[in-house]
Design a protein around this motif. Sequence first.
Motif, mmCIF file in Angstrom:
data_model
loop_
_atom_site.group_PDB
_atom_site.id
_atom_site.type_symbol
_atom_site.label_atom_id
_atom_site.label_comp_id
_atom_site.label_asym_id
_atom_site.label_seq_id
_atom_site.Cartn_x
_atom_site.Cartn_y
_atom_site.Cartn_z
ATOM 1 N N TYR A 44 0.836 -1.214 0.000
ATOM 2 C CA TYR A 44 0.000 0.000 0.000
ATOM 3 C C TYR A 44 0.868 1.261 0.000
ATOM 4 N N ARG A 45 2.076 1.160 0.600
ATOM 5 C CA ARG A 45 2.970 2.327 0.589
ATOM 6 C C ARG A 45 3.436 2.628 -0.838
ATOM 7 N N LEU A 46 3.710 1.583 -1.597
ATOM 8 C CA LEU A 46 4.111 1.768 -2.996
ATOM 9 C C LEU A 46 2.951 2.374 -3.792
ATOM 10 N N GLY A 152 4.609 -8.248 17.928
ATOM 11 C CA GLY A 152 4.420 -9.702 17.789
ATOM 12 C C GLY A 152 3.057 -10.070 17.233
ATOM 13 N N GLY A 153 2.111 -9.136 17.250
ATOM 14 C CA GLY A 153 0.777 -9.396 16.691
ATOM 15 C C GLY A 153 0.735 -9.284 15.176
ATOM 16 N N GLY A 154 1.823 -8.816 14.547
ATOM 17 C CA GLY A 154 1.855 -8.658 13.095
ATOM 18 C C GLY A 154 2.487 -9.854 12.400
ATOM 19 N N ALA A 155 2.591 -9.767 11.079
ATOM 20 C CA ALA A 155 3.079 -10.912 10.299
ATOM 21 C C ALA A 155 4.566 -11.176 10.553
ATOM 22 N N ILE A 156 5.396 -10.134 10.465
ATOM 23 C CA ILE A 156 6.845 -10.340 10.665
ATOM 24 C C ILE A 156 7.128 -10.626 12.136
ATOM 25 N N ALA A 193 1.240 -5.873 26.814
ATOM 26 C CA ALA A 193 0.155 -5.343 25.975
ATOM 27 C C ALA A 193 0.283 -3.822 25.918
ATOM 28 N N TYR A 194 0.628 -3.300 24.726
ATOM 29 C CA TYR A 194 0.984 -1.884 24.630
ATOM 30 C C TYR A 194 -0.186 -0.946 24.923
ATOM 31 N N ASP A 195 -1.429 -1.479 24.834
ATOM 32 C CA ASP A 195 -2.581 -0.606 25.095
ATOM 33 C C ASP A 195 -2.891 -0.481 26.585
ATOM 34 N N ASP A 216 8.145 6.631 18.561
ATOM 35 C CA ASP A 216 8.354 6.666 20.007
ATOM 36 C C ASP A 216 8.765 5.286 20.555
ATOM 37 N N VAL A 217 8.215 4.227 19.948
ATOM 38 C CA VAL A 217 8.581 2.861 20.376
ATOM 39 C C VAL A 217 10.081 2.659 20.171
ATOM 40 N N HIS A 218 10.596 3.138 19.052
ATOM 41 C CA HIS A 218 12.034 3.006 18.772
ATOM 42 C C HIS A 218 12.839 3.819 19.790
ATOM 43 N N TYR A 233 16.041 -2.746 13.466
ATOM 44 C CA TYR A 233 14.740 -2.182 13.099
ATOM 45 C C TYR A 233 14.485 -2.321 11.609
ATOM 46 N N LEU A 234 13.201 -2.255 11.249
ATOM 47 C CA LEU A 234 12.805 -2.153 9.841
ATOM 48 C C LEU A 234 12.156 -0.790 9.630
ATOM 49 N N LEU A 235 12.123 -0.325 8.404
ATOM 50 C CA LEU A 235 11.594 1.009 8.102
ATOM 51 C C LEU A 235 10.097 1.045 8.348
ATOM 52 N N ALA A 236 9.687 1.805 9.329
ATOM 53 C CA ALA A 236 8.263 1.986 9.630
ATOM 54 C C ALA A 236 8.091 3.476 9.917
ATOM 55 N N LYS A 237 7.666 3.848 11.156
ATOM 56 C CA LYS A 237 7.637 5.285 11.469
ATOM 57 C C LYS A 237 9.061 5.797 11.574
ATOM 58 N N PRO A 254 18.890 -5.764 7.035
ATOM 59 C CA PRO A 254 19.282 -5.727 5.616
ATOM 60 C C PRO A 254 18.421 -6.668 4.759
ATOM 61 N N ILE A 255 17.162 -6.269 4.517
ATOM 62 C CA ILE A 255 16.224 -7.138 3.792
ATOM 63 C C ILE A 255 16.686 -7.321 2.347
ATOM 64 N N ARG A 256 16.738 -8.573 1.925
ATOM 65 C CA ARG A 256 17.174 -8.897 0.569
ATOM 66 C C ARG A 256 16.572 -10.234 0.170
ATOM 67 N N GLY A 302 -1.389 -11.601 11.358
ATOM 68 C CA GLY A 302 -0.899 -12.162 10.098
ATOM 69 C C GLY A 302 -1.384 -11.418 8.873
ATOM 70 N N ARG A 303 -1.198 -12.042 7.733
ATOM 71 C CA ARG A 303 -1.453 -11.412 6.441
ATOM 72 C C ARG A 303 -2.914 -11.503 6.002
ATOM 73 N N ILE A 304 -3.356 -10.487 5.273
ATOM 74 C CA ILE A 304 -4.528 -10.670 4.418
ATOM 75 C C ILE A 304 -4.032 -11.413 3.185
HETATM 76 N N1 LIG Z 1 12.873 -3.087 4.310
HETATM 77 C C1 LIG Z 1 12.213 -2.700 5.403
HETATM 78 O O1 LIG Z 1 12.677 -1.846 6.138
HETATM 79 C C2 LIG Z 1 10.908 -3.336 5.732
HETATM 80 C C3 LIG Z 1 10.597 -4.614 5.224
HETATM 81 C C4 LIG Z 1 9.421 -5.220 5.634
HETATM 82 C C5 LIG Z 1 8.548 -4.561 6.508
HETATM 83 N N2 LIG Z 1 8.848 -3.315 6.955
HETATM 84 C C6 LIG Z 1 7.955 -2.635 7.894
HETATM 85 O O2 LIG Z 1 7.867 -3.424 9.073
HETATM 86 C C7 LIG Z 1 6.613 -3.184 9.706
HETATM 87 C C8 LIG Z 1 5.960 -4.520 10.110
HETATM 88 O O3 LIG Z 1 5.606 -5.243 8.950
HETATM 89 P P1 LIG Z 1 4.513 -6.415 9.016
HETATM 90 O O4 LIG Z 1 4.447 -6.962 7.655
HETATM 91 O O5 LIG Z 1 4.769 -7.313 10.164
HETATM 92 O O6 LIG Z 1 3.202 -5.554 9.316
HETATM 93 P P2 LIG Z 1 1.807 -6.019 9.953
HETATM 94 O O7 LIG Z 1 1.553 -7.459 9.685
HETATM 95 O O8 LIG Z 1 0.811 -5.013 9.517
HETATM 96 O O9 LIG Z 1 2.045 -5.894 11.528
HETATM 97 C C9 LIG Z 1 2.134 -4.674 12.167
HETATM 98 C C10 LIG Z 1 1.710 -4.898 13.623
HETATM 99 O O10 LIG Z 1 2.171 -3.816 14.424
HETATM 100 C C11 LIG Z 1 1.477 -3.919 15.638
HETATM 101 N N3 LIG Z 1 1.514 -2.644 16.351
HETATM 102 C C12 LIG Z 1 0.971 -1.457 16.024
HETATM 103 N N4 LIG Z 1 1.287 -0.525 16.945
HETATM 104 C C13 LIG Z 1 2.071 -1.150 17.870
HETATM 105 C C14 LIG Z 1 2.737 -0.732 19.059
HETATM 106 N N5 LIG Z 1 2.657 0.525 19.502
HETATM 107 N N6 LIG Z 1 3.465 -1.637 19.747
HETATM 108 C C15 LIG Z 1 3.563 -2.910 19.325
HETATM 109 N N7 LIG Z 1 2.949 -3.377 18.214
HETATM 110 C C16 LIG Z 1 2.212 -2.498 17.501
HETATM 111 C C17 LIG Z 1 0.074 -4.376 15.286
HETATM 112 O O11 LIG Z 1 -0.186 -5.432 16.169
HETATM 113 P P3 LIG Z 1 -1.509 -5.500 17.073
HETATM 114 O O12 LIG Z 1 -2.506 -6.117 16.149
HETATM 115 O O13 LIG Z 1 -1.123 -6.372 18.215
HETATM 116 O O14 LIG Z 1 -1.867 -4.076 17.436
HETATM 117 C C18 LIG Z 1 0.218 -4.905 13.832
HETATM 118 O O15 LIG Z 1 -0.335 -6.196 13.706
HETATM 119 C C19 LIG Z 1 5.773 -2.373 8.717
HETATM 120 O O16 LIG Z 1 5.796 -1.008 9.104
HETATM 121 C C20 LIG Z 1 6.518 -2.550 7.411
HETATM 122 O O17 LIG Z 1 6.323 -1.460 6.523
HETATM 123 C C21 LIG Z 1 10.016 -2.689 6.575
#
Ligand SMILES: NC(=O)c1ccc[n+]([C@@H]2O[C@H](COP(=O)([O-])OP(=O)(O)OC[C@H]3O[C@@H](n4cnc5c(N)ncnc54)[C@H](OP(=O)(O)O)[C@@H]3O)[C@@H](O)[C@H]2O)c1
Length: 318
Positions: A44-46, A152-156, A193-195, A216-218, A233-237, A254-256, A302-304
């Motif tokens: 979606y970012r692209l 940990g609730g996300g896909a990666i 639980a961050y909330d 802020d998390v970083h 870290y990975l590129l997010a906020k 170093p994603i590749r 996880g993923r859609i």
């Molecule tokens: N090359 C790169 O740098 C690179 C490569 C891949 C991905 N990324 C980035 O890495 C990030 C994660 O990717 P993903 O595919 O795993 O995304 P994702 O499946 O959408 O997971 C993101 C998760 O972040 C959690 N979250 C939101 N706010 C939070 C907080 N304050 N503290 C802890 N968890 C929080 C949510 O979990 P809850 O449901 O528990 O709220 C959500 O499920 C994305 O921003 C993506 O753009 C960067």
Amino acid sequence: MKAAFYEDFGEPDVLRIGELPDPELRDGGVLIDVRAASVIPGDYRLRSGELKHLFPVTFPKVPGRDGAGVVRAVANGVTSVKPGDAVCFVSVHTEQGTCAELICRPEKDVVPMPPGMSFGEGAALMHAGVCAWICLEAGKVGQGTRLLVHGGGGAIGGAALQIARHMGAQVTTTCNSRNRDHCQTLGADHVVAYDVEDFAATDERYDVVIDLIGGDVHRRSYEVLKPGGKLVYLLAKHIEDLSAQYGVETILGPIREEREIHDIVVKMAVDGVLRPQISEIMPIGKIGEAHHKLATGQVSRGRIVIDVAGADRFPEPA
Ligand SMILES: NC(=O)c1ccc[n+]([C@@H]2O[C@H](COP(=O)([O-])OP(=O)(O)OC[C@H]3O[C@@H](n4cnc5c(N)ncnc54)[C@H](OP(=O)(O)O)[C@@H]3O)[C@@H](O)[C@H]2O)c1
């Protein structure tokens, strides 16, 4: 072929479903009938134009980095897969994506689907697994490492929990309180639980923090690292690098896409270490809704996965 595509950057409504020319089988390539594709944040970012300076695209652009399907044909010299094989594969942002009925990928980006895995799971496996493994490797995580995984609730993050448990790390994760049980099942020894809780309000000091959130998390993650620790870290906020101030190492994962890493991820799935997580399965006609949900934080666990083949249910791989 039927495909999802967009012809300009913009909101999710730039996504259309229509006919595009079939891709050809290229030298060293594998032509695949796509059954399922997953939607990652980069998609979606692209599409929004946010990444256009990093990844030049040509229109019409088919979205999607991850997919699963069945091999239709292989070029001369391709030996690792053959027609009829069920496979997982990755694409890259600058080329045709996975959300189309047909795709041609270089052999290195195509791996046999782990036995017993559905096409939906196959489409959710590779990108999350590759990113998680690369981050853990960059942090030199191993037996006894005290590790904090944000997200940990996300896909990666969910993939990182599973792999880190297998590596023998002591794993803490942050997630929404709704996902506490989910993260424990995936391998977290301790969940914040961050909330409802503050991850930094602790005497615990970690060897490694994996930050998939940024901002802020970083910034606050530096407070919970041991001197000499690693913040991967990975590129997010947007992040501010405070490594010199805190005496730690800050590492951008170093994603590749490399064959060796793809094989490691598939082996982990075959060995039962890594199970891809699916949040929801949607038909290809709802790709815009899928992008919107992900961009607005409505996707968890996880993923859609997009059902590209148009079946109500994915046929299982042979
Ligand atoms: N090359 C790169 O740098 C690179 C490569 C891949 C991905 N990324 C980035 O890495 C990030 C994660 O990717 P993903 O595919 O795993 O995304 P994702 O499946 O959408 O997971 C993101 C998760 O972040 C959690 N979250 C939101 N706010 C939070 C907080 N304050 N503290 C802890 N968890 C929080 C949510 O979990 P809850 O449901 O528990 O709220 C959500 O499920 C994305 O921003 C993506 O753009 C960067």
